[in-house]
Write a protein that holds these residues in place. Sequence first.
Motif, short mmCIF file in Angstrom:
data_model
loop_
_atom_site.label_atom_id
_atom_site.label_comp_id
_atom_site.label_asym_id
_atom_site.label_seq_id
_atom_site.Cartn_x
_atom_site.Cartn_y
_atom_site.Cartn_z
N ASP A 288 0.84 -1.20 0.00
CA ASP A 288 0.00 0.00 0.00
C ASP A 288 0.88 1.25 0.00
OD1 ASP A 288 -2.47 1.68 0.45
OD2 ASP A 288 -3.29 -0.30 0.90
N GLN A 289 0.22 2.40 -0.05
CA GLN A 289 0.89 3.69 0.11
C GLN A 289 0.69 4.11 1.57
OE1 GLN A 289 -1.51 3.26 -2.44
NE2 GLN A 289 0.11 2.69 -3.87
N LEU A 290 1.77 4.21 2.31
CA LEU A 290 1.67 4.56 3.72
C LEU A 290 1.99 6.04 3.90
CD1 LEU A 290 3.39 1.46 5.37
CD2 LEU A 290 0.98 1.82 4.79
N SER A 291 1.25 6.68 4.78
CA SER A 291 1.35 8.14 4.91
C SER A 291 2.67 8.60 5.51
CB SER A 291 0.19 8.67 5.75
OG SER A 291 0.19 8.11 7.05
N ASP A 292 3.37 7.73 6.24
CA ASP A 292 4.61 8.13 6.90
C ASP A 292 5.85 7.46 6.31
OD1 ASP A 292 4.02 5.60 7.76
OD2 ASP A 292 4.54 5.96 9.86
N GLN A 293 5.71 6.89 5.11
CA GLN A 293 6.88 6.23 4.54
C GLN A 293 7.93 7.26 4.12
OE1 GLN A 293 4.18 4.69 1.39
NE2 GLN A 293 5.91 4.97 0.02
N THR A 303 3.56 11.47 -5.40
CA THR A 303 2.74 10.27 -5.59
C THR A 303 1.95 9.94 -4.32
OG1 THR A 303 4.34 9.38 -7.17
CG2 THR A 303 2.77 7.84 -6.22
N THR A 304 2.63 9.98 -3.18
CA THR A 304 1.96 9.67 -1.92
C THR A 304 0.89 10.70 -1.59
OG1 THR A 304 3.97 8.61 -1.08
CG2 THR A 304 2.32 9.24 0.54
N GLN A 305 1.20 11.98 -1.78
CA GLN A 305 0.24 13.03 -1.46
C GLN A 305 -0.97 13.00 -2.38
OE1 GLN A 305 2.87 16.40 -1.70
NE2 GLN A 305 3.48 16.25 0.45
N LEU A 306 -0.75 12.73 -3.66
CA LEU A 306 -1.87 12.62 -4.59
C LEU A 306 -2.75 11.42 -4.24
CD1 LEU A 306 -0.14 13.50 -7.98
CD2 LEU A 306 -1.98 14.78 -6.89
N CYS A 318 -4.80 7.01 3.51
CA CYS A 318 -3.50 6.34 3.62
C CYS A 318 -3.12 6.29 5.09
CB CYS A 318 -2.44 7.10 2.81
SG CYS A 318 -2.68 6.99 1.02
N HIS A 319 -2.74 5.13 5.58
CA HIS A 319 -2.46 4.94 6.99
C HIS A 319 -0.95 4.96 7.25
CE1 HIS A 319 -6.66 3.69 7.50
NE2 HIS A 319 -6.49 2.97 6.40
N PRO A 320 -0.54 5.35 8.45
CA PRO A 320 0.88 5.29 8.81
C PRO A 320 1.29 3.86 9.14
CG PRO A 320 -0.37 6.11 10.67
CD PRO A 320 -1.34 6.00 9.52
N PHE A 321 2.59 3.58 9.03
CA PHE A 321 3.10 2.24 9.34
C PHE A 321 2.83 1.86 10.79
CE2 PHE A 321 6.81 -0.35 10.79
CZ PHE A 321 6.39 -1.54 10.21
N SER A 322 2.84 2.84 11.67
CA SER A 322 2.59 2.53 13.08
C SER A 322 1.22 1.89 13.27
CB SER A 322 2.70 3.80 13.93
OG SER A 322 1.80 4.80 13.47
N ASP A 323 0.21 2.36 12.50
CA ASP A 323 -1.11 1.74 12.57
C ASP A 323 -1.09 0.32 12.02
OD1 ASP A 323 -2.05 4.07 13.63
OD2 ASP A 323 -3.43 4.55 12.00
N VAL A 324 -0.43 0.15 10.87
CA VAL A 324 -0.36 -1.19 10.25
C VAL A 324 0.32 -2.17 11.20
CG1 VAL A 324 0.61 -2.51 8.33
CG2 VAL A 324 -0.35 -0.23 7.92
N LEU A 342 10.89 0.18 -5.41
CA LEU A 342 11.44 1.04 -6.47
C LEU A 342 10.37 1.95 -7.04
CD1 LEU A 342 13.72 -1.50 -8.40
CD2 LEU A 342 14.41 0.27 -6.76
N THR A 343 9.13 1.48 -7.09
CA THR A 343 8.02 2.30 -7.57
C THR A 343 7.79 3.44 -6.58
OG1 THR A 343 6.99 0.38 -8.59
CG2 THR A 343 5.61 2.33 -8.29
N PRO A 344 7.93 4.69 -7.01
CA PRO A 344 7.80 5.82 -6.07
C PRO A 344 6.46 5.84 -5.36
CG PRO A 344 8.72 6.56 -8.16
CD PRO A 344 8.27 5.15 -8.36
N GLY A 345 6.51 6.05 -4.04
CA GLY A 345 5.29 6.19 -3.26
C GLY A 345 4.67 4.89 -2.79
N THR A 346 5.30 3.76 -3.07
CA THR A 346 4.74 2.46 -2.71
C THR A 346 5.71 1.69 -1.82
OG1 THR A 346 3.61 2.36 -4.84
CG2 THR A 346 3.75 0.31 -3.61
#
Length: 363
Positions: A288-293, A303-306, A318-324, A342-346
């Motif tokens: 997934d795309q995590l908000s705090d990566q 990419t993450t912000q969009l 988008c959830h932070p890793f701490s939640d996951v 390697l894929t930006p934002g993922t």
Amino acid sequence: MPLRFTALEYLLARLNLLPTPLFDVPLSAGISTALYTACKLGLFDSLRTRGQTVSELADRLQCHPQGLLYLLQLLVSSGYLRQHKGRYYNTRISQRWLVSSSRQNLIPYILHGPDLANIWAHLDEIIHTNQAAMKTPYEESTTTAESRQLLERHYAGLAALASMIGPEILRRVPLPQPATRLLDVGGSHAAYSALFCRAYPGLHATVIDLEAGVEAGTHTVQRLGLEQRIQFMCCDIVSDDFPEHFSEPFDVALYFNIAHLLQPEDNQAVLHKVAHTLRPGGLLILVDQLSDQRQRSRLSTLTTQLMQLSVTIIGGTCHPFSDVRYWLERAGMEQIHKHEMLTPGTCFVTARKRNETKKRSGD
């Protein structure tokens, strides 16, 4: 995206002498529309094996030569085509990503582009209310031909993304051996299950999803000839108690691009059910795309912000890793690790189901 500034243009932009906002709107909208139109026409497929003149392409694609020329010139300037001695050729970018015979063909995702662009029409509502402004394709009624076509484009686009992201996960996450059973949660198009099954000959997969997703996945499996190794179960992963349908545990579970569609409490409940289906020591992979990566570049940040903004419009987040990590720990998982892709934002997260017998013996 292949567009490049000259040294002078880059310097003027850095000095704030180039009015970049003046170009952002027409360039982004124009190039994306040109790319969509070229894919819809089959232009890049027409140039897969050899270069062609404008006249040859116009005859093949049933276009007006002058009108097609405008499109070809724009695609040359934006880096998707090159022109030499009156003939047009695919660039390396187009040959890899925009030809239907390529294993990493992104054409279905490009054709889904206008549907994604429609999301941004609701941006003003989100800014003022911070409330969901539209439904996801899964929640829309499928009673009309238009809604069914939207869902088909959506699943096809997701399957195209799998062809780009999946191979990296296969390389970086070896499955526990001998792994024979894989559960693909919300796997719809079954593209990830297919990638794993083709990489591991002894593996069989079960995909669970809503009816429309199962239908899309069935087409994928039939096209790839994997009917004997991939099966489906129609269910709602949030409301249904799907673990009760499986008499044997799974070695691996995939939770790919699901988390951002659900609220924290739903993710925690679903992951608890997923963990219940795994054998002790079983592997769970979450993408997934995590908000705090960690953001390695401006492209990753954008990419993450969009993604965060677009999923908010459809009622997700988008959830932070701490939640996951908290959800997984509560579900009985351990060895929880986040991995940048390697894929930006993922990124992806791996975890193992805790061995309760081992834990008790160590107490």
